[in-house]
Enzyme design. Structure first.
Site, PDB file in Angstrom:
ATOM      1  N   HIS A 232       0.834  -1.448  -0.088  1.00  7.12           N
ATOM      2  CA  HIS A 232      -0.027   0.106   0.038  1.00  7.12           C
ATOM      3  C   HIS A 232       0.969   1.421   0.137  1.00  7.12           C
ATOM      4  O   HIS A 232       0.669   2.221  -0.770  1.00  7.12           O
ATOM      5  CB  HIS A 232      -0.997   0.113   1.207  1.00  7.12           C
ATOM      6  CG  HIS A 232      -2.088   1.073   1.130  1.00  7.12           C
ATOM      7  ND1 HIS A 232      -3.530   0.581   1.005  1.00  7.12           N
ATOM      8  CD2 HIS A 232      -1.832   2.177   1.090  1.00  7.12           C
ATOM      9  CE1 HIS A 232      -4.026   1.770   0.848  1.00  7.12           C
ATOM     10  NE2 HIS A 232      -3.293   2.641   1.176  1.00  7.12           N
TER      11      HIS A 232
ATOM     12  N   GLU B  65       2.255   1.592  -3.512  1.00  7.48           N
ATOM     13  CA  GLU B  65       1.019   2.238  -4.340  1.00  7.48           C
ATOM     14  C   GLU B  65       0.996   3.819  -4.117  1.00  7.48           C
ATOM     15  O   GLU B  65       1.028   4.507  -5.223  1.00  7.48           O
ATOM     16  CB  GLU B  65      -0.229   1.716  -3.787  1.00  7.48           C
ATOM     17  CG  GLU B  65      -1.582   2.369  -4.347  1.00  7.48           C
ATOM     18  CD  GLU B  65      -2.876   2.218  -3.557  1.00  7.48           C
ATOM     19  OE1 GLU B  65      -3.466   3.163  -3.644  1.00  7.48           O
ATOM     20  OE2 GLU B  65      -2.962   0.960  -3.121  1.00  7.48           O
ATOM     21  N   HIS B  66       1.234   4.418  -2.957  1.00  6.22           N
ATOM     22  CA  HIS B  66       1.013   5.728  -2.692  1.00  6.22           C
ATOM     23  C   HIS B  66       2.213   6.489  -3.292  1.00  6.22           C
ATOM     24  O   HIS B  66       2.289   7.433  -3.747  1.00  6.22           O
ATOM     25  CB  HIS B  66       0.780   6.070  -1.314  1.00  6.22           C
ATOM     26  CG  HIS B  66      -0.563   5.915  -0.851  1.00  6.22           C
ATOM     27  ND1 HIS B  66      -1.318   7.021  -0.690  1.00  6.22           N
ATOM     28  CD2 HIS B  66      -1.191   5.028  -0.323  1.00  6.22           C
ATOM     29  CE1 HIS B  66      -2.624   6.449  -0.226  1.00  6.22           C
ATOM     30  NE2 HIS B  66      -2.631   5.243  -0.199  1.00  6.22           N
TER      31      HIS B  66
END
Length: 97
Positions: free
Chosen positions: A46, A49-50
């Site tokens: 995650h 992803e950012h």
């Protein structure tokens, strides 16, 4: 369905489905998600992803996002337990850009 596929030397696979509609969708799915993380790595998929939205050596933070929105398109991403997906949706006329 009339899909075309191409695998790059890096192993990245491109799947393309020609369509006559006015909208185009481009998505990139990475076969890695939270299930691939150890306890010490929890949240890393995650986080990465950012990081894709934080700019590059040649584009400042938000520059890519602003260019996409200027075309009236939208972009987003998500991470699941199985994979990570980045996608853009916009008018077909702007696809080459």
């Amino acid at each position: 369905m009339n899909y075309q596929t191409h695998t790059f030397p890096s192993g990245l696979k491109l799947i393309h489905k020609p369509d006559i509609g006015a909208v185009t969708y481009c998505g990139m799915v990475i076969n890695a998600g939270s299930r691939d993380e150890s306890a010490e790595e929890e949240g890393m998929a995650h986080f990465i992803e950012h990081m894709l939205f934080k700019g590059t050596a040649s584009h400042s933070v938000g520059e890519i996002d602003k260019a996409i929105k200027k075309l009236g398109a939208t972009n987003n991403a998500f991470t699941s337990s199985d994979y990570t997906c980045y996608h853009i949706l916009g008018a077909k006329e702007h696809f080459p850009r």
